[in-house]
Design a protein around this motif. Sequence first.
Motif, short mmCIF file in Angstrom:
data_model
loop_
_atom_site.label_atom_id
_atom_site.label_comp_id
_atom_site.label_asym_id
_atom_site.label_seq_id
_atom_site.Cartn_x
_atom_site.Cartn_y
_atom_site.Cartn_z
N LEU A 1 0.82 -1.21 0.00
CA LEU A 1 0.00 0.00 0.00
C LEU A 1 0.86 1.26 0.00
O LEU A 1 0.54 2.24 -0.68
N TYR A 2 1.95 1.24 0.74
CA TYR A 2 2.84 2.39 0.79
C TYR A 2 3.50 2.63 -0.57
O TYR A 2 3.58 3.76 -1.04
N ALA A 3 3.94 1.56 -1.20
CA ALA A 3 4.55 1.69 -2.53
C ALA A 3 3.51 2.19 -3.54
O ALA A 3 3.79 3.10 -4.32
N LEU A 4 2.33 1.62 -3.50
CA LEU A 4 1.27 2.03 -4.43
C LEU A 4 0.81 3.46 -4.15
O LEU A 4 0.36 4.15 -5.06
N GLY A 5 0.92 3.90 -2.90
CA GLY A 5 0.56 5.27 -2.55
C GLY A 5 1.56 6.29 -3.07
O GLY A 5 1.21 7.45 -3.30
N ASN A 6 2.80 5.89 -3.25
CA ASN A 6 3.83 6.81 -3.74
C ASN A 6 3.99 6.77 -5.26
O ASN A 6 4.42 7.75 -5.86
N LEU A 7 3.66 5.67 -5.87
CA LEU A 7 3.81 5.51 -7.31
C LEU A 7 3.07 6.59 -8.12
O LEU A 7 3.64 7.14 -9.07
N PRO A 8 1.82 6.94 -7.78
CA PRO A 8 1.15 7.98 -8.57
C PRO A 8 1.90 9.31 -8.58
O PRO A 8 1.88 10.03 -9.58
N TYR A 9 2.58 9.63 -7.49
CA TYR A 9 3.34 10.88 -7.45
C TYR A 9 4.50 10.84 -8.44
O TYR A 9 4.82 11.87 -9.06
N CYS A 10 5.12 9.69 -8.60
CA CYS A 10 6.18 9.55 -9.62
C CYS A 10 5.60 9.77 -11.01
O CYS A 10 6.19 10.48 -11.84
N LEU A 11 4.44 9.18 -11.26
CA LEU A 11 3.80 9.32 -12.57
C LEU A 11 3.38 10.76 -12.84
O LEU A 11 3.54 11.26 -13.95
N ILE A 12 2.87 11.44 -11.81
CA ILE A 12 2.46 12.83 -11.97
C ILE A 12 3.65 13.70 -12.36
O ILE A 12 3.55 14.56 -13.24
N GLN A 13 4.80 13.46 -11.74
CA GLN A 13 6.01 14.24 -12.08
C GLN A 13 6.42 13.98 -13.52
O GLN A 13 6.80 14.89 -14.25
N ARG A 14 6.33 12.74 -13.94
CA ARG A 14 6.73 12.38 -15.31
C ARG A 14 5.72 12.95 -16.32
O ARG A 14 6.07 13.22 -17.47
N TYR A 15 4.49 13.13 -15.90
CA TYR A 15 3.47 13.74 -16.75
C TYR A 15 3.69 15.25 -16.88
O TYR A 15 3.57 15.81 -17.96
N ASN A 16 4.01 15.89 -15.76
CA ASN A 16 4.16 17.35 -15.75
C ASN A 16 5.45 17.84 -16.40
O ASN A 16 5.46 18.89 -17.04
N ARG A 17 6.53 17.09 -16.22
CA ARG A 17 7.85 17.57 -16.67
C ARG A 17 7.91 17.90 -18.16
O ARG A 17 8.41 18.98 -18.52
N PRO A 18 7.44 17.03 -19.05
CA PRO A 18 7.56 17.37 -20.49
C PRO A 18 6.82 18.66 -20.86
O PRO A 18 7.29 19.41 -21.71
N LYS A 19 5.70 18.93 -20.19
CA LYS A 19 4.98 20.18 -20.47
C LYS A 19 5.81 21.38 -20.03
O LYS A 19 5.89 22.38 -20.75
N LEU A 20 6.43 21.27 -18.87
CA LEU A 20 7.28 22.35 -18.38
C LEU A 20 8.51 22.53 -19.27
O LEU A 20 8.95 23.66 -19.52
N VAL A 21 9.06 21.43 -19.75
CA VAL A 21 10.24 21.50 -20.64
C VAL A 21 9.86 22.22 -21.93
O VAL A 21 10.64 23.04 -22.44
N LYS A 22 8.68 21.97 -22.47
CA LYS A 22 8.24 22.67 -23.69
C LYS A 22 8.14 24.17 -23.44
O LYS A 22 8.53 24.98 -24.28
N ILE A 23 7.61 24.54 -22.28
CA ILE A 23 7.51 25.96 -21.93
C ILE A 23 8.91 26.55 -21.82
O ILE A 23 9.17 27.65 -22.33
N LEU A 24 9.82 25.84 -21.17
CA LEU A 24 11.20 26.31 -21.02
C LEU A 24 11.86 26.49 -22.38
O LEU A 24 12.53 27.50 -22.63
N GLU A 25 11.70 25.54 -23.26
CA GLU A 25 12.30 25.63 -24.60
C GLU A 25 11.74 26.83 -25.36
O GLU A 25 12.47 27.54 -26.05
N PHE A 26 10.42 27.07 -25.22
CA PHE A 26 9.81 28.23 -25.85
C PHE A 26 10.43 29.52 -25.31
O PHE A 26 10.77 30.43 -26.07
#
Length: 178
Positions: free
Chosen positions: A125-150
């Motif tokens: 349960l603890y591992a499964l509770g932290n996994l979504p946060y890893c996925l959220i970071q991986r989801y958000n980062r590419p969008k932020l990188v596109k903004i940075l490149e712009f």
Amino acid sequence: MDGLLRCIGYLVILGVSAFLLGRILPPKWFHYDQFPWRLWKLEQGGDIYRKIRIYKWKEKFPDMSKIFPGILPSKKLPHHFHKEQVERMIVETCIAECIHGILCFAGWGCLFLWDGAGGICTAILYALGNLPYCLIQRYNRPKLVKILEFLKEKERKEKQEEIDEKSAYLKLQYRTGT
């Protein structure tokens, strides 16, 4: 009951320690364009996260930047933002992913604190509770990188225009034969 209390104590200490670790890790260690922070091929340029609809459920998870606003930078971009703010947010996504990844694995320490099904369930349960946060970071980062490149491209163009204006001014100022 004794195993449960040991696990709770362990996880509290683990959580506080991980939070502190995230605050002291040097940002220079995290490069969004290098392994393991850059997008992997299996992530399909971020499409995989849209397929699992992260955009629909990510806001339902607690956000430490709302709990500790003076300590952690906001996860929302202000209306007017600078390149440095975006770079800092990108680094924060790397740090958050790192810390939650560590927590996914460190939670398995519960297996040694609580024998049997209780320790196994707590660790899972603890591992499964932290996994979504890893996925959220991986989801958000590419969008932020596109903004940075712009922003970097915009800055580069503005500098080039400034150079062109100075060059034109110098040509007019030192023009001979008129």
